[in-house]
Design a protein around this motif. Structure first.
Motif, PDB file in Angstrom:
ATOM      1  N   ASN A  11      26.512   6.270  76.269  1.00 18.03           N
ATOM      2  CA  ASN A  11      27.833   7.071  75.743  1.00 18.03           C
ATOM      3  C   ASN A  11      28.646   5.658  76.124  1.00 18.03           C
ATOM      4  O   ASN A  11      29.275   5.255  77.027  1.00 18.03           O
ATOM      5  N   SER A  68      32.860   9.284  74.053  1.00 20.53           N
ATOM      6  CA  SER A  68      32.663  11.077  72.965  1.00 20.53           C
ATOM      7  C   SER A  68      32.231  11.939  73.810  1.00 20.53           C
ATOM      8  O   SER A  68      32.523  12.782  73.216  1.00 20.53           O
ATOM      9  N   MET A  69      31.715  11.635  74.683  1.00 20.04           N
ATOM     10  CA  MET A  69      31.926  13.333  76.109  1.00 20.04           C
ATOM     11  C   MET A  69      31.537  12.228  77.851  1.00 20.04           C
ATOM     12  O   MET A  69      32.046  11.425  77.523  1.00 20.04           O
TER      13      MET A  69
END
Length: 77
Positions: free
Chosen positions: A16, A19-20
């Motif tokens: 990750n 972006s999330m």
């Protein structure tokens, strides 16, 4: 920097990049603030050790707790 995440259901890792939101869609955080290369090295070691190539049921995949312990061992080597 990356957040290394693992899905016990999928038996897969997710790198990750922010972006999330962390820990969404079944991903659980193994460690934060890692380089891409560190994520890749650990994920490859686990894929080889536990044959994480997909197609397994959740009960056949390593547990999140086992992956966390493997990560601690990885850091100590």
């Amino acid at each position: 920097m990356y957040i290394l995440e693992y899905s016990e259901q999928q038996g897969q890792f997710h790198f990750n990049n922010g972006s999330m939101w962390p820990e969404t869609f079944g991903w659980e955080t193994v460690c934060r603030n890692l380089s891409y290369d560190q994520c890749l090295e650990f994920a490859e070691l686990m894929r080889q050790k536990y044959s994480l190539i997909g197609g397994k049921t959740q009960s056949e995949n390593p547990s999140f707790e086992l992956i966390k312990q493997e990560f601690v061992n990885f850091l100590l080597t």
